[in-house]
Design an enzyme around this catalytic site. Structure first.
Site, short mmCIF file in Angstrom:
data_model
loop_
_atom_site.label_atom_id
_atom_site.label_comp_id
_atom_site.label_asym_id
_atom_site.label_seq_id
_atom_site.Cartn_x
_atom_site.Cartn_y
_atom_site.Cartn_z
N GLU A 117 0.86 -1.20 0.04
CA GLU A 117 0.11 -0.06 -0.14
C GLU A 117 0.93 1.16 0.03
O GLU A 117 0.32 2.26 -0.63
CB GLU A 117 -0.83 -0.12 1.29
CG GLU A 117 -1.98 -1.32 1.05
CD GLU A 117 -2.83 -1.20 2.31
OE1 GLU A 117 -2.25 -1.84 3.48
OE2 GLU A 117 -3.91 -0.66 2.55
N GLU A 137 -4.22 -9.14 3.63
CA GLU A 137 -4.99 -8.81 4.84
C GLU A 137 -6.41 -9.90 4.96
O GLU A 137 -6.70 -10.51 6.04
CB GLU A 137 -5.45 -7.19 4.85
CG GLU A 137 -4.34 -6.52 5.18
CD GLU A 137 -3.39 -6.08 4.04
OE1 GLU A 137 -3.58 -6.65 2.83
OE2 GLU A 137 -2.82 -5.19 4.14
N1 COA Z 1 5.57 -8.76 10.73
C1 COA Z 1 6.41 -9.20 11.61
N2 COA Z 1 7.37 -9.94 11.26
C2 COA Z 1 7.39 -10.37 10.14
C3 COA Z 1 6.57 -9.89 9.13
C4 COA Z 1 5.35 -9.06 9.53
N3 COA Z 1 4.59 -8.70 8.67
N4 COA Z 1 6.78 -10.48 7.96
C5 COA Z 1 8.06 -11.35 8.24
N5 COA Z 1 8.42 -11.35 9.56
C6 COA Z 1 9.35 -11.81 10.32
C7 COA Z 1 9.22 -13.39 10.44
O1 COA Z 1 8.39 -13.66 11.38
C8 COA Z 1 10.61 -13.98 10.41
O2 COA Z 1 10.97 -13.62 11.73
P1 COA Z 1 11.93 -14.66 12.49
O3 COA Z 1 13.20 -14.65 11.73
O4 COA Z 1 12.11 -14.12 13.79
O5 COA Z 1 11.28 -15.95 12.62
C9 COA Z 1 11.27 -12.80 9.51
O6 COA Z 1 10.56 -11.69 9.30
C10 COA Z 1 11.68 -13.61 8.13
O7 COA Z 1 10.37 -13.90 7.47
P2 COA Z 1 10.24 -15.47 7.27
O8 COA Z 1 8.94 -15.68 7.36
O9 COA Z 1 11.47 -16.41 7.86
O10 COA Z 1 11.03 -15.36 5.62
P3 COA Z 1 10.06 -16.24 4.46
O11 COA Z 1 11.05 -15.78 3.42
O12 COA Z 1 10.21 -17.59 4.65
O13 COA Z 1 8.49 -15.73 4.15
C11 COA Z 1 6.75 -14.05 3.85
C12 COA Z 1 8.36 -14.46 3.80
C13 COA Z 1 6.70 -12.35 3.45
C14 COA Z 1 6.05 -14.94 2.60
C15 COA Z 1 6.41 -14.37 5.27
O14 COA Z 1 7.43 -13.69 6.10
C16 COA Z 1 5.14 -13.73 5.73
O15 COA Z 1 3.92 -14.24 5.07
N6 COA Z 1 4.99 -12.48 6.53
C17 COA Z 1 3.78 -12.03 6.79
C18 COA Z 1 3.53 -11.12 5.70
C19 COA Z 1 2.18 -10.58 6.03
O16 COA Z 1 1.00 -11.15 6.32
N7 COA Z 1 1.85 -9.25 6.09
C20 COA Z 1 0.75 -8.59 5.92
C21 COA Z 1 0.30 -8.26 7.53
S1 COA Z 1 -1.49 -7.41 7.25
#
Ligand code: COA
Length: 240
Positions: A117, A137
């Protein structure tokens, strides 16, 4: 005038009329927490107050642009009322929507949720080939609240916006280009030089004409055509 300011979650670098804002919480994929929103607000203050700065470029440190709102902060506001008050005091998204200097997003890796966004509130989106854009979301039981339900269908065709919003599936960089979500896709090594080249093209224009043309596009978007044309004429009248 050049200068680098480090906020807790953000690096702000002013160089050759361009402000580079680097989201910097790389261990959590630059998840946007409250501190980052405050830091972005302060960086916008700095960019706004500095007449030398004519273009802003957002980018992300580490492997991604931003994976969206920090999900560890969800539900942590003392009350709905307190959360609403905080948003009213610092309406970061509203401020970006009306910011009076061109905004460019240089995106690599993930741009999800509020990260996506944020880019939609920019004028230009440039992406490296590994970029992924998405609004997850709905899948999490929320709806976007950084303007996404409004900015996405104003940027790409409404049917495609609905698809992204309701399926919550990210799209890759080439799909983003096909759908008109981004202006450029290329190798990651060229991302920032290309972003700077975009900025330089804007800097090469007569500044007041650029500013008013941008306002004409942004401020007329929601007006019926006769009012939009009248506003265009009023803006034109501000030029010699
Ligand atoms: N908020 C807080 N922490 C987040 C985050 C978020 N939106 N997105 C990623 N992180 C953190 C993970 O928890 C992880 O932390 P850790 O190493 O302490 O476990 C770190 O960032 C790396 O992320 P990871 O999930 O291990 O990377 P990945 O490459 O396997 O996956 C994503 C990447 C983006 C697919 C996955 O992190 C994800 O789905 N994140 C959430 C995205 C989301 O829903 N955002 C919108 C919120 S409305």
């Amino acid at each position: 005038m050049a200068g680098m300011t480090a906020f807790d979650t953000l690096d702000y670098e002013a160089r050759d009329r361009i402000a580079w804002l680097t989201l910097s919480r790389p261990t959590v994929l630059n998840a946007l927490n409250l501190q980052m929103r405050d830091d972005l607000w302060a960086a916008l203050d700095a960019a706004e107050a500095n007449p030398e700065i004519a273009v802003l470029i957002f980018k992300g440190a580490g492997s991604s642009f931003s994976a969206g709102a920090d999900i560890t902060e969800f539900g942590t506001a003392p009350s709905i009322e307190a959360a609403r008050q905080a948003r009213l005091q610092r309406d970061l998204w509203g401020r970006l929507a009306t910011f009076d200097k061109p905004l460019i997003a240089a995106v690599h890796g993930y741009a999800l949720g509020a990260g996506c966004e944020l880019t939609l509130l920019c004028d230009f989106r440039l992406a490296s080939e590994d970029a992924r854009f998405g609004l997850p979301e709905v899948n999490l039981g929320y709806i976007p609240t950084a303007g996404g339900t409004q900015t996405l269908p104003r940027t790409i065709p409404p049917g495609l916006a609905l698809d992204m919003l309701l399926t919550a599936q990210p799209i890759d960089a080439s799909t983003a280009l096909e759908r008109g979500l981004v202006h450029w896709v290329g190798p990651i090594d060229s991302l920032y030089t290309e972003a700077e080249a975009y900025a330089r093209r804007l800097l090469a224009q007569p500044p007041e004409a650029l500013r008013l043309a941008r306002r004409a596009l942004r401020e007329t978007a929601d007006l019926p055509l006769p009012q939009a044309l009248a506003l265009e004429a009023r803006l034109r009248a501000q030029l010699p």
